[in-house]
Design an enzyme around this catalytic site. Sequence first.
Site, PDB file in Angstrom:
ATOM      1  N   ASN A  89     -86.241  20.268 -28.170  1.00  0.00           N
ATOM      2  CA  ASN A  89     -87.255  19.686 -27.147  1.00  0.00           C
ATOM      3  C   ASN A  89     -86.824  20.255 -25.631  1.00  0.00           C
ATOM      4  OD1 ASN A  89     -85.070  17.732 -26.265  1.00  0.00           O
ATOM      5  ND2 ASN A  89     -85.427  17.023 -28.328  1.00  0.00           N
ATOM      6  N   ASP A 136     -87.081  13.181 -33.515  1.00  0.00           N
ATOM      7  CA  ASP A 136     -87.642  11.850 -34.563  1.00  0.00           C
ATOM      8  C   ASP A 136     -87.558  12.508 -35.805  1.00  0.00           C
ATOM      9  OD1 ASP A 136     -87.610  10.052 -32.669  1.00  0.00           O
ATOM     10  OD2 ASP A 136     -89.549  10.816 -31.566  1.00  0.00           O
ATOM     11  N   LYS A 163     -85.215  33.541 -44.079  1.00  0.00           N
ATOM     12  CA  LYS A 163     -86.210  33.420 -43.189  1.00  0.00           C
ATOM     13  C   LYS A 163     -87.704  33.425 -43.916  1.00  0.00           C
ATOM     14  CE  LYS A 163     -88.097  36.285 -39.449  1.00  0.00           C
ATOM     15  NZ  LYS A 163     -88.225  37.706 -38.736  1.00  0.00           N
ATOM     16  N   ASP A 174     -82.108   6.864 -36.921  1.00  0.00           N
ATOM     17  CA  ASP A 174     -82.023   6.499 -35.406  1.00  0.00           C
ATOM     18  C   ASP A 174     -80.699   6.041 -35.051  1.00  0.00           C
ATOM     19  OD1 ASP A 174     -82.238   4.812 -32.769  1.00  0.00           O
ATOM     20  OD2 ASP A 174     -84.237   4.545 -33.123  1.00  0.00           O
ATOM     21  N   ILE A 175     -80.125   7.083 -34.254  1.00  0.00           N
ATOM     22  CA  ILE A 175     -78.707   6.827 -34.098  1.00  0.00           C
ATOM     23  C   ILE A 175     -78.192   5.628 -33.199  1.00  0.00           C
ATOM     24  CG2 ILE A 175     -76.436   8.046 -33.153  1.00  0.00           C
ATOM     25  CD1 ILE A 175     -78.026  10.714 -33.335  1.00  0.00           C
ATOM     26  N   PHE A 207     -81.563   5.063 -23.666  1.00  0.00           N
ATOM     27  CA  PHE A 207     -82.234   5.568 -22.850  1.00  0.00           C
ATOM     28  C   PHE A 207     -83.712   5.988 -23.429  1.00  0.00           C
ATOM     29  CE2 PHE A 207     -80.641   7.912 -18.801  1.00  0.00           C
ATOM     30  CZ  PHE A 207     -79.376   7.524 -18.908  1.00  0.00           C
ATOM     31  N   LYS A 259     -88.658  -0.853 -25.986  1.00  0.00           N
ATOM     32  CA  LYS A 259     -87.555  -0.086 -26.640  1.00  0.00           C
ATOM     33  C   LYS A 259     -86.378  -0.735 -26.676  1.00  0.00           C
ATOM     34  CE  LYS A 259     -88.601   4.251 -26.559  1.00  0.00           C
ATOM     35  NZ  LYS A 259     -89.094   5.849 -26.276  1.00  0.00           N
ATOM     36  N   LYS A 302     -84.452  -1.392 -30.231  1.00  0.00           N
ATOM     37  CA  LYS A 302     -83.512  -0.721 -30.218  1.00  0.00           C
ATOM     38  C   LYS A 302     -82.069  -1.999 -30.103  1.00  0.00           C
ATOM     39  CE  LYS A 302     -84.944   3.690 -29.804  1.00  0.00           C
ATOM     40  NZ  LYS A 302     -84.535   4.703 -30.318  1.00  0.00           N
TER      41      LYS A 302
HETATM   42  N1  CTP Z   1     -82.284   7.838 -30.151  1.00  0.00           N
HETATM   43  C1  CTP Z   1     -81.332   8.131 -31.180  1.00  0.00           C
HETATM   44  N2  CTP Z   1     -81.620   8.609 -32.365  1.00  0.00           N
HETATM   45  C2  CTP Z   1     -82.979   8.937 -32.467  1.00  0.00           C
HETATM   46  C3  CTP Z   1     -83.704   8.807 -31.727  1.00  0.00           C
HETATM   47  C4  CTP Z   1     -83.590   8.352 -30.233  1.00  0.00           C
HETATM   48  O1  CTP Z   1     -80.315   7.795 -30.914  1.00  0.00           O
HETATM   49  N3  CTP Z   1     -83.086   9.284 -33.854  1.00  0.00           N
HETATM   50  C5  CTP Z   1     -81.813   7.472 -28.943  1.00  0.00           C
HETATM   51  C6  CTP Z   1     -82.197   8.511 -27.737  1.00  0.00           C
HETATM   52  O2  CTP Z   1     -80.741   8.629 -27.508  1.00  0.00           O
HETATM   53  C7  CTP Z   1     -82.588   7.034 -26.594  1.00  0.00           C
HETATM   54  C8  CTP Z   1     -83.155   6.154 -27.188  1.00  0.00           C
HETATM   55  O3  CTP Z   1     -83.042   6.297 -28.794  1.00  0.00           O
HETATM   56  O4  CTP Z   1     -81.313   6.732 -26.212  1.00  0.00           O
HETATM   57  C9  CTP Z   1     -84.741   6.319 -27.208  1.00  0.00           C
HETATM   58  O5  CTP Z   1     -85.185   7.443 -27.504  1.00  0.00           O
HETATM   59  P1  CTP Z   1     -86.701   7.815 -27.388  1.00  0.00           P
HETATM   60  O6  CTP Z   1     -86.884   9.430 -27.832  1.00  0.00           O
HETATM   61  O7  CTP Z   1     -87.072   7.573 -25.927  1.00  0.00           O
HETATM   62  O8  CTP Z   1     -87.608   7.092 -28.161  1.00  0.00           O
HETATM   63  P2  CTP Z   1     -87.665   6.968 -29.686  1.00  0.00           P
HETATM   64  O9  CTP Z   1     -86.841   5.785 -30.414  1.00  0.00           O
HETATM   65  O10 CTP Z   1     -87.673   8.231 -30.235  1.00  0.00           O
HETATM   66  O11 CTP Z   1     -89.240   6.397 -29.979  1.00  0.00           O
HETATM   67  P3  CTP Z   1     -90.625   7.131 -29.473  1.00  0.00           P
HETATM   68  O12 CTP Z   1     -90.510   8.653 -29.560  1.00  0.00           O
HETATM   69  O13 CTP Z   1     -91.693   6.435 -30.200  1.00  0.00           O
HETATM   70  O14 CTP Z   1     -90.849   7.026 -27.764  1.00  0.00           O
END
Ligand code: CTP
Length: 423
Positions: free
Chosen positions: A223, A292, A302, A326-327, A351, A365, A369
Amino acid sequence: MSTDPIKNKHIVLGLSGGIAAYKAAELCRALVKAGASVQVVMTEAATQFMTALTMQALSGREVFTSQWDSKAATDGSGHAIANNMAHINLTRGADAVLIAPASADFMAKLLHGRADDLLSLLCLAKPSGVPLILAPAMNREMWAHPATQRNMAQLKADGAHLLDVGNGDQACGEVGDGRMLEANDILSDLVTYFTPKVLAGKRALITAGPTYEAIDPVRGITNLSSGKMGFAIAEAMRDAGCEVTLVAGRTALDSPRGVQTIPVISANDMLKAVQANVDNADIFIATAAVADWRPANAATHKIKKDGSGKNGESAAPILSFVENTDILATVAASPRATSYPLAGSLYCVGFAAESEHLEAHARAKRERKGVPLLVGNIGPATFGMDDNALLLVDANGTKELPRAAKIALARALVLELAQRLNP
Ligand code: CTP
């Protein structure tokens, strides 16, 4: 780097004799650019390496080189006093005396309180509340010599603040420790020095940057996160007295000095690095843009086009995905995190990168979380940029940190954390 803590500081920049004097010119310019006023004082030896004229042009002030010089010396508040006592006046009202380069000989002289030239005289006569900061510069053998090491230990014991030295190619052709730090590193150390230690003794674990999920050995999904916000927070936390570990996805940024950086690639690597380090942390800040999903089965080799020449859908590979752990949510659900604010617990900050309805998404969120503080930002308006705007959401409501440089926002966030952690 935000140099705000340097703004309006009055620095007496002393140069002793060494080839690293050329870096002092750049340092002087950087200090002035950061908003400091700089009064340069040079030893006679320093003038062999750098002209007073150059330093005068860069500092915008007359340079002092001799205790016998009768020109009026200006103190930190800008008063010129014609009493022929530059060794007294120059440090009155100063915020620091910074010697860069500090040669082995000059440090040996300071150690003994000798004062036979203006710079050493001024160091002896400075008020005790004005810090003496030394940026050593010398050949590696001189650096390693027990006399130098002994002198430096004693100078520290006498209250001087010694900066590190760099390692690498030396002007003499040898390679090793003893190079003077680069101007930007000295500036960064000064910023650290002047930043109030509102998080002293705390340990922070921070994730930053994008993750990269391999499709095959040459392609992947990632990303637009640059990592700049997370790196800025790591710097600001370090400057506030925190011991910082930064788990960083692929970015183009240098690891901040004094921060332990663990490079990772995928979300799974990031999860492992976080799990290996989180037990040592008091604060966990998840700024990373974690993918995600990852391809369910990354190909070992490849993936080749089928060679049919058709560009239609039938010729393109079909990828299937699985969700990454989700960490943040995993860490936030751990017993140390859920026991916050008990002693020994972990404070988690998430964040949220959104593209619309920031407040509503950030509130939701935070609940989802399970973190005490969620920091919302609009991803497309900040990814890759040097500035950002933040919305802090906690149990008491919301607070906006308006658009500013990421490092300025990081410093503001640190103050917010300090208020919550040390009420
Ligand atoms: N995060 C994480 N591990 C993941 C996804 C997200 O630790 N697999 C953490 C990010 O570092 C951030 C927070 O979760 O602190 C929110 O990340 P964000 O990408 O905004 O949200 P998502 O949980 O991915 O939800 P969505 O994509 O539905 O907005």
